[in-house]
Write an enzyme that holds these catalytic residues in place. Structure first.
Site, PDB file in Angstrom:
ATOM      1  N   ARG A  43      -1.473  -1.934 -18.609  1.00 64.74           N
ATOM      2  CA  ARG A  43      -2.498  -0.774 -18.805  1.00 64.74           C
ATOM      3  C   ARG A  43      -2.745  -0.153 -17.557  1.00 64.74           C
ATOM      4  O   ARG A  43      -2.033  -0.698 -16.597  1.00 64.74           O
ATOM      5  CB  ARG A  43      -3.595  -2.303 -18.794  1.00 64.74           C
ATOM      6  CG  ARG A  43      -5.019  -1.864 -18.661  1.00 64.74           C
ATOM      7  CD  ARG A  43      -6.068  -2.906 -18.838  1.00 64.74           C
ATOM      8  NE  ARG A  43      -5.715  -3.442 -20.616  1.00 64.74           N
ATOM      9  CZ  ARG A  43      -6.157  -2.762 -21.538  1.00 64.74           C
ATOM     10  NH1 ARG A  43      -6.743  -2.155 -21.478  1.00 64.74           N
ATOM     11  NH2 ARG A  43      -5.503  -3.966 -22.562  1.00 64.74           N
ATOM     12  N   THR A  72      -3.450   7.119 -21.344  1.00 69.35           N
ATOM     13  CA  THR A  72      -3.059   6.262 -21.474  1.00 69.35           C
ATOM     14  C   THR A  72      -1.879   5.220 -22.018  1.00 69.35           C
ATOM     15  O   THR A  72      -0.628   6.051 -22.766  1.00 69.35           O
ATOM     16  CB  THR A  72      -3.885   4.756 -22.101  1.00 69.35           C
ATOM     17  OG1 THR A  72      -3.815   4.901 -23.542  1.00 69.35           O
ATOM     18  CG2 THR A  72      -5.627   5.178 -21.926  1.00 69.35           C
ATOM     19  N   TYR A  88       0.770  -1.444  -0.139  1.00 71.94           N
ATOM     20  CA  TYR A  88      -0.077  -0.377   0.186  1.00 71.94           C
ATOM     21  C   TYR A  88       0.453   0.952  -0.286  1.00 71.94           C
ATOM     22  O   TYR A  88       1.733   1.196   0.617  1.00 71.94           O
ATOM     23  CB  TYR A  88      -0.672  -0.474   1.367  1.00 71.94           C
ATOM     24  CG  TYR A  88      -2.246  -0.082   0.763  1.00 71.94           C
ATOM     25  CD1 TYR A  88      -2.944   1.040   0.349  1.00 71.94           C
ATOM     26  CD2 TYR A  88      -3.634  -1.307   1.129  1.00 71.94           C
ATOM     27  CE1 TYR A  88      -4.363   0.650  -0.497  1.00 71.94           C
ATOM     28  CE2 TYR A  88      -4.317  -1.134   0.635  1.00 71.94           C
ATOM     29  CZ  TYR A  88      -5.066  -0.678  -0.591  1.00 71.94           C
ATOM     30  OH  TYR A  88      -5.916  -0.408  -0.719  1.00 71.94           O
ATOM     31  N   LYS A 144      -1.679   1.466 -25.187  1.00 71.78           N
ATOM     32  CA  LYS A 144      -2.235   2.030 -26.746  1.00 71.78           C
ATOM     33  C   LYS A 144      -1.006   2.151 -27.337  1.00 71.78           C
ATOM     34  O   LYS A 144      -0.201   0.991 -27.586  1.00 71.78           O
ATOM     35  CB  LYS A 144      -3.804   2.531 -26.465  1.00 71.78           C
ATOM     36  CG  LYS A 144      -4.428   3.209 -25.904  1.00 71.78           C
ATOM     37  CD  LYS A 144      -5.303   3.521 -25.897  1.00 71.78           C
ATOM     38  CE  LYS A 144      -6.545   3.759 -25.379  1.00 71.78           C
ATOM     39  NZ  LYS A 144      -7.862   4.116 -25.281  1.00 71.78           N
ATOM     40  N   ASP A 198      -6.270  15.122 -23.716  1.00 70.41           N
ATOM     41  CA  ASP A 198      -6.065  13.384 -23.945  1.00 70.41           C
ATOM     42  C   ASP A 198      -5.433  13.320 -25.041  1.00 70.41           C
ATOM     43  O   ASP A 198      -5.901  12.464 -26.431  1.00 70.41           O
ATOM     44  CB  ASP A 198      -7.270  13.406 -23.534  1.00 70.41           C
ATOM     45  CG  ASP A 198      -7.604  11.432 -23.457  1.00 70.41           C
ATOM     46  OD1 ASP A 198      -6.845  10.538 -24.009  1.00 70.41           O
ATOM     47  OD2 ASP A 198      -8.398  11.153 -22.712  1.00 70.41           O
TER      48      ASP A 198
HETATM   49  C1  PLP Z   1      -8.245   4.572 -24.728  1.00 73.18           C
HETATM   50  C2  PLP Z   1      -8.883   6.240 -23.954  1.00 73.18           C
HETATM   51  C3  PLP Z   1      -9.676   6.665 -22.759  1.00 73.18           C
HETATM   52  C4  PLP Z   1      -9.567   5.248 -21.437  1.00 73.18           C
HETATM   53  O1  PLP Z   1      -8.528   5.097 -21.585  1.00 73.18           O
HETATM   54  P1  PLP Z   1      -8.915   3.233 -20.337  1.00 73.18           P
HETATM   55  O2  PLP Z   1      -7.987   3.017 -20.059  1.00 73.18           O
HETATM   56  O3  PLP Z   1      -9.275   2.400 -20.831  1.00 73.18           O
HETATM   57  O4  PLP Z   1     -10.054   3.499 -19.538  1.00 73.18           O
HETATM   58  C5  PLP Z   1      -9.426   7.515 -22.484  1.00 73.18           C
HETATM   59  N1  PLP Z   1      -9.457   7.869 -23.672  1.00 73.18           N
HETATM   60  C6  PLP Z   1      -9.229   8.158 -24.111  1.00 73.18           C
HETATM   61  C7  PLP Z   1      -8.773   9.815 -25.305  1.00 73.18           C
HETATM   62  C8  PLP Z   1      -9.064   6.846 -25.193  1.00 73.18           C
HETATM   63  O5  PLP Z   1      -8.524   7.319 -26.324  1.00 73.18           O
END
Ligand code: PLP
Length: 501
Positions: A293, A284, A78, A287, A255
């Protein structure tokens, strides 16, 4: 009876023993002692990944080193808080892990500050929203009251602050135009915590119309202007977004979950590098970035103290094992090899888009600048996205359907397929393979028809595929995958025999 590991070691000449495979066998053997069905699922998933061509734009294959960094005792600890400010004792090693990951992230992206705890992209966006609300709304209310401790506010003061926090404005791209659920879509908490208004792409061109966005932003005056999307195939001019944010007094948040790998790999630089222009950037890590992840937040120093409070503000305890894997992934991304990968991912997307168009398929915006494209299959084949997705899967290709801007088929059936090159590029594919993939996609679409409903009208979900087309497509997919094997260090036959039968 000997264990799988003993079998492997006794059947393999010492000079041929592969340490990565040894550690996989050892780990699965350990899992199988308690939960053989889980070990079997891991092996079956490897088989599934090896036998399907992955064109899902949001997925990738991380390295075995990233996976190893995640699978260990760091998960036991933790560490609520952040390095050197923990609510638990004994966090020195976790401090080292989190600091290393943050320093790597800062160096990779040239950011002033990095926060590496968010468990997912959605969590990172929530932390970012609340950090911005803390910095821009809460901090000034507290300053006015001459108070720093929230617990000392009266019930009336607290309620008034709460109302203020709940009445701020967010402006992001509409879900159908490629924005993400977390950018103010009504099914998501973001639309419930903010007064949210979205901008769209231009109806004719499918492109962002910066002048129109500026007009709307000046009228709406959002606290947060949000850019960066999940299904927009073009580069984004963040310098222009900065200008708009400054004119309307908004915080610029980006984002970059989808194209972070292209930023890390120096494909998107200058006006196309969000870290240079935005106040807060979320992404993220699993990707295009090709890590574990999870997610991170990059920000200007001004927001650092607020972002650092992500746990306990929004998040539960940090996942130290995942932060360790993030550090490994960021180190990988700082190599020349990764930069080459990022450039090939874009070149592959361009090649695939050009081939698809040469074969008569219709691409949203007429092409791509990044790692993904949207194919309008309703226009050329009268199929819904759901039908196209199902047809591809039957033929060995995994991809996902996606709504197109102003999609008449709605968010469930959709009119489009989203196709991306991150995973196939990781496997080592190049221009020749993109040509083959375009041909297979065209073959499958040409051989697929909507099934007829009881009333004789075309169904929106069910399909009929020509059996010859299906057989031919599957064979061509498996020929491609046979030349570009996922995790070649892992002997699937051996793993299947020992764990998945
Ligand atoms: C994939 C994505 C997310 C979310 O990611 P998670 O890890 O699935 O919560 C947020 N914003 C954008 C633009 C994304 O493409």
């Amino acid at each position: 009876m000997s264990t799988p590991l003993q079998t492997y070691l006794s059947d393999t000449a010492p000079e041929n023993v592969n340490p990565a495979f040894v550690s996989y066998i050892a780990a699965l053997q350990q899992v199988a002692q308690t939960a053989p069905e889980i070990a079997a699922s891991v092996v079956k998933e490897l088989a599934a990944q090896r036998s399907h061509l992955k064109l899902i734009a949001s997925e990738n294959y991380c390295s075995l080193a990233v996976q190893a960094a995640m699978g260990n005792l760091l998960t036991d600890k933790y560490a609520e808080g952040y390095p050197a400010h923990r609510y638990y004792g004994g966090c020195n090693n976790i401090d080292d892990v989190e600091t290393a990951a943050a320093e790597e992230a800062k160096a990779l992206f040239g950011a002033q500050h990095a926060y590496v705890q968010p468990h997912s992209g959605a969590d990172a966006n929530l932390v970012a929203y609340w950090a911005i609300l803390s910095a821009k709304v809460e901090a000034s209310v507290l300053a006015e009251l001459g108070e720093t401790n929230l617990s000392k506010l009266t019930d009336e003061q607290w309620e008034s602050l709460r109302q203020k926090l709940g009445n701020q404005r967010l402006m992001g791209l509409d879900y159908y135009s490629g924005g993400h659920l977390t950018h103010g879509y009504r099914q998501n908490v973001s639309a419930r915590m903010f007064v949210s208004r979205s901008y769209t792409v231009n109806r004719e061109t499918g492109l962002l119309d910066y002048d129109e966005i500026e007009k709307q932003a000046l009228e709406f005056k959002p606290l947060i202007l949000l850019a960066g999307y999940s299904a927009y195939p073009r580069a984004i001019n963040f310098r222009r977004f900065r200008e708009i944010a400054d004119k309307c007094g908004a915080v610029l948040m980006v984002d970059m979950a989808h194209f972070a790998g292209l930023v890390a790999g120096k494909v998107f630089t200058g006006d196309e590098d969000p870290v240079k222009w935005a106040d807060v950037v979320t992404t993220t890590t699993h990707k295009t970035l090709r890590g574990p992840r999870g997610a991170i937040i990059l920000c200007r120093s001004e927001f650092a103290e607020y972002v650092n409070k992500g746990c306990p503000l929004v998040l539960g305890g940090p996942l130290a094992h995942v932060m360790a894997a993030k550090a490994v992934a960021f180190k990988e991304a700082r190599t020349q090899g990764y930069q080459d990968y990022a450039h090939r991912m874009q070149a592959n997307a361009r090649a695939l888009a050009a081939e698809c168009q040469a074969l008569g398929l219709k691409l949203q915006t007429g092409g791509t600048d990044n790692h993904l494209m949207l194919i309008d299959i309703a226009a050329t084949h009268g199929l819904t996205g759901r039908q196209g997705e199902a047809a591809m899967f039957e033929c060995g290709i995994t991809l996902n359907r996606n709504s197109l801007p102003f999609d008449p088929n709605g968010a469930w059936w959709t009119s489009g397929l989203r196709v991306g090159t991150p995973a196939v590029t990781t496997l080592g594919m190049g221009a020749a393979e993109m040509k083959e993939i375009a041909a297979i996609i065209k073959l499958v679409l040409d051989g697929t028809k909507p099934a007829l409903t009881d009333k004789g009208t075309p169904a929106r979900g069910k399909i009929v595929i020509d059996e010859n087309v299906k057989a031919q497509a599957k064979e061509r997919v498996s020929a491609l995958l046979g030349r570009f094997v996922l995790y070649p260090e892992l002997d699937l036959g051996f793993l299947t025999r020992h764990f998945a039968q």
